[in-house]
Enzyme design. Sequence first.
Site, PDB file in Angstrom:
ATOM      1  N   GLY A   1     -68.649 -46.676  64.440  1.00  0.00           N
ATOM      2  CA  GLY A   1     -68.757 -45.790  63.290  1.00  0.00           C
ATOM      3  C   GLY A   1     -69.260 -46.545  62.070  1.00  0.00           C
ATOM      4  O   GLY A   1     -70.457 -46.770  61.891  1.00  0.00           O
TER       5      GLY A   1
ATOM      6  N   SER B   1     -63.067 -49.404  65.038  1.00  0.00           N
ATOM      7  CA  SER B   1     -63.158 -50.617  64.217  1.00  0.00           C
ATOM      8  C   SER B   1     -63.868 -51.769  64.918  1.00  0.00           C
ATOM      9  O   SER B   1     -63.466 -52.933  64.772  1.00  0.00           O
ATOM     10  CB  SER B   1     -61.763 -51.038  63.732  1.00  0.00           C
ATOM     11  OG  SER B   1     -61.215 -50.048  62.882  1.00  0.00           O
TER      12      SER B   1
ATOM     13  N   HIS C   1     -65.237 -35.975  69.831  1.00  0.00           N
ATOM     14  CA  HIS C   1     -64.761 -37.046  68.942  1.00  0.00           C
ATOM     15  C   HIS C   1     -63.438 -36.599  68.309  1.00  0.00           C
ATOM     16  O   HIS C   1     -63.261 -35.410  68.019  1.00  0.00           O
ATOM     17  CB  HIS C   1     -65.812 -37.330  67.865  1.00  0.00           C
ATOM     18  CG  HIS C   1     -65.532 -38.561  67.072  1.00  0.00           C
ATOM     19  ND1 HIS C   1     -64.561 -38.594  66.094  1.00  0.00           N
ATOM     20  CD2 HIS C   1     -66.068 -39.802  67.129  1.00  0.00           C
ATOM     21  CE1 HIS C   1     -64.526 -39.819  65.576  1.00  0.00           C
ATOM     22  NE2 HIS C   1     -65.423 -40.567  66.189  1.00  0.00           N
TER      23      HIS C   1
ATOM     24  N   ASN D   1     -72.425 -44.037  65.480  1.00  0.00           N
ATOM     25  CA  ASN D   1     -72.063 -42.692  65.025  1.00  0.00           C
ATOM     26  C   ASN D   1     -72.038 -42.704  63.502  1.00  0.00           C
ATOM     27  O   ASN D   1     -71.110 -43.241  62.900  1.00  0.00           O
ATOM     28  CB  ASN D   1     -70.680 -42.334  65.601  1.00  0.00           C
ATOM     29  CG  ASN D   1     -70.149 -41.029  65.054  1.00  0.00           C
ATOM     30  OD1 ASN D   1     -70.887 -40.234  64.478  1.00  0.00           O
ATOM     31  ND2 ASN D   1     -68.851 -40.801  65.242  1.00  0.00           N
ATOM     32  N   TRP D   2     -73.071 -42.119  62.914  1.00  0.00           N
ATOM     33  CA  TRP D   2     -73.173 -42.149  61.440  1.00  0.00           C
ATOM     34  C   TRP D   2     -72.217 -41.162  60.783  1.00  0.00           C
ATOM     35  O   TRP D   2     -72.058 -41.169  59.572  1.00  0.00           O
ATOM     36  CB  TRP D   2     -74.604 -41.835  60.998  1.00  0.00           C
ATOM     37  CG  TRP D   2     -75.627 -42.862  61.371  1.00  0.00           C
ATOM     38  CD1 TRP D   2     -75.455 -43.968  62.177  1.00  0.00           C
ATOM     39  CD2 TRP D   2     -76.999 -42.894  60.964  1.00  0.00           C
ATOM     40  NE1 TRP D   2     -76.628 -44.666  62.295  1.00  0.00           N
ATOM     41  CE2 TRP D   2     -77.596 -44.031  61.562  1.00  0.00           C
ATOM     42  CE3 TRP D   2     -77.787 -42.064  60.168  1.00  0.00           C
ATOM     43  CZ2 TRP D   2     -78.942 -44.360  61.370  1.00  0.00           C
ATOM     44  CZ3 TRP D   2     -79.132 -42.389  59.981  1.00  0.00           C
ATOM     45  CH2 TRP D   2     -79.691 -43.530  60.573  1.00  0.00           C
ATOM     46  N   LYS D   3     -71.635 -40.291  61.583  1.00  0.00           N
ATOM     47  CA  LYS D   3     -70.742 -39.246  61.042  1.00  0.00           C
ATOM     48  C   LYS D   3     -71.460 -38.460  59.935  1.00  0.00           C
ATOM     49  O   LYS D   3     -72.666 -38.258  60.027  1.00  0.00           O
ATOM     50  CB  LYS D   3     -69.425 -39.863  60.552  1.00  0.00           C
ATOM     51  CG  LYS D   3     -68.799 -40.798  61.586  1.00  0.00           C
ATOM     52  CD  LYS D   3     -67.380 -41.137  61.260  1.00  0.00           C
ATOM     53  CE  LYS D   3     -66.880 -42.188  62.236  1.00  0.00           C
ATOM     54  NZ  LYS D   3     -65.448 -42.380  62.178  1.00  0.00           N
TER      55      LYS D   3
ATOM     56  N   GLU E   1     -62.369 -36.729  65.459  1.00  0.00           N
ATOM     57  CA  GLU E   1     -62.527 -36.018  64.185  1.00  0.00           C
ATOM     58  C   GLU E   1     -62.911 -34.558  64.420  1.00  0.00           C
ATOM     59  O   GLU E   1     -62.512 -33.672  63.661  1.00  0.00           O
ATOM     60  CB  GLU E   1     -63.547 -36.758  63.297  1.00  0.00           C
ATOM     61  CG  GLU E   1     -62.950 -38.075  62.797  1.00  0.00           C
ATOM     62  CD  GLU E   1     -63.960 -39.161  62.477  1.00  0.00           C
ATOM     63  OE1 GLU E   1     -65.167 -38.880  62.421  1.00  0.00           O
ATOM     64  OE2 GLU E   1     -63.523 -40.321  62.306  1.00  0.00           O
TER      65      GLU E   1
ATOM     66  N   GLY F   1     -61.783 -46.396  61.975  1.00  0.00           N
ATOM     67  CA  GLY F   1     -61.940 -46.540  60.527  1.00  0.00           C
ATOM     68  C   GLY F   1     -60.792 -47.230  59.831  1.00  0.00           C
ATOM     69  O   GLY F   1     -60.698 -47.202  58.604  1.00  0.00           O
TER      70      GLY F   1
ATOM     71  N   GLU G   1     -61.387 -44.153  72.422  1.00  0.00           N
ATOM     72  CA  GLU G   1     -61.228 -44.408  70.998  1.00  0.00           C
ATOM     73  C   GLU G   1     -59.794 -44.108  70.579  1.00  0.00           C
ATOM     74  O   GLU G   1     -59.449 -42.943  70.308  1.00  0.00           O
ATOM     75  CB  GLU G   1     -62.177 -43.519  70.199  1.00  0.00           C
ATOM     76  CG  GLU G   1     -63.641 -43.730  70.524  1.00  0.00           C
ATOM     77  CD  GLU G   1     -64.517 -43.355  69.340  1.00  0.00           C
ATOM     78  OE1 GLU G   1     -65.193 -44.252  68.822  1.00  0.00           O
ATOM     79  OE2 GLU G   1     -64.493 -42.198  68.912  1.00  0.00           O
TER      80      GLU G   1
END
Length: 243
Positions: free
Chosen positions: A225, A204, A92, A8-10, A94, A165, A159
Amino acid sequence: MRQLIAGNWKMNGTAAMAADIAAALAAAGELPCDLLVCPPATLIAEVARLLAGAPVAVGGQNCHARASGAHTGDIAAAMLRDAGATWVILGHSERRADHGETNEVVYAKALAAIAAGLTPIVCVGETEAESQAGRTQAVVGSQLAASLPEGFAGAVAYEPIWAIGTGKTPTEADVTAVHGFIRGELKRLLGPAGEDVRILYGGSVKPDNAAALLALPEVGGALVGGASLKAADFLAIAAAAHA
Ligand code: PEP
């Protein structure tokens, strides 16, 4: 079933970065897992073109619940499909935090994704406070029950929000317990088909902890990520997967 390693490159990535990563992934040869990259929407078509013929799938990071219409700035599932995506990450944490996505919204998006021919990865996970209060299974259980449409045949990503992160990960015992719980809920909600849903761990995952996490029972892969932005790290995680 082979494990799935999904990147997931975000909100990261330029055309130049995408070209570098795609070239490295295309040159990686045989891997012991299925590989998926989810670049930002601006790069999906280009990454799909660069990876055409390589055993690497491309996915989106979100889609709208409606098929088309007056939704400025949004992207329909069929548009992702048209750009070359075959997967989409939904719910997600986020998106849930930044855009107020509820389980009901995730449910509607999952239906839209499936209708457009995309395979959804539905994300679930608890906050640090919920974890400390011993509410992980209650939170994850209600997210699953309200987010997964009948007949769901995608993947689920567990997650823990506090692990995303941060460099922190749950203990192996905790990952095992939550993944076992999710498997039970999937079978309860989906019947025997719940046995075939891959349950990814995310939060992570790095080259140095991937082998231990991917060896745990009911871990069907990883949602990665930060480490997916470096091809060498992402491929090292993929190399730690097992069939
Ligand atoms: C994620 O964004 O889904 C994620 C797991 O991020 P990271 O690997 O950077 O913790």
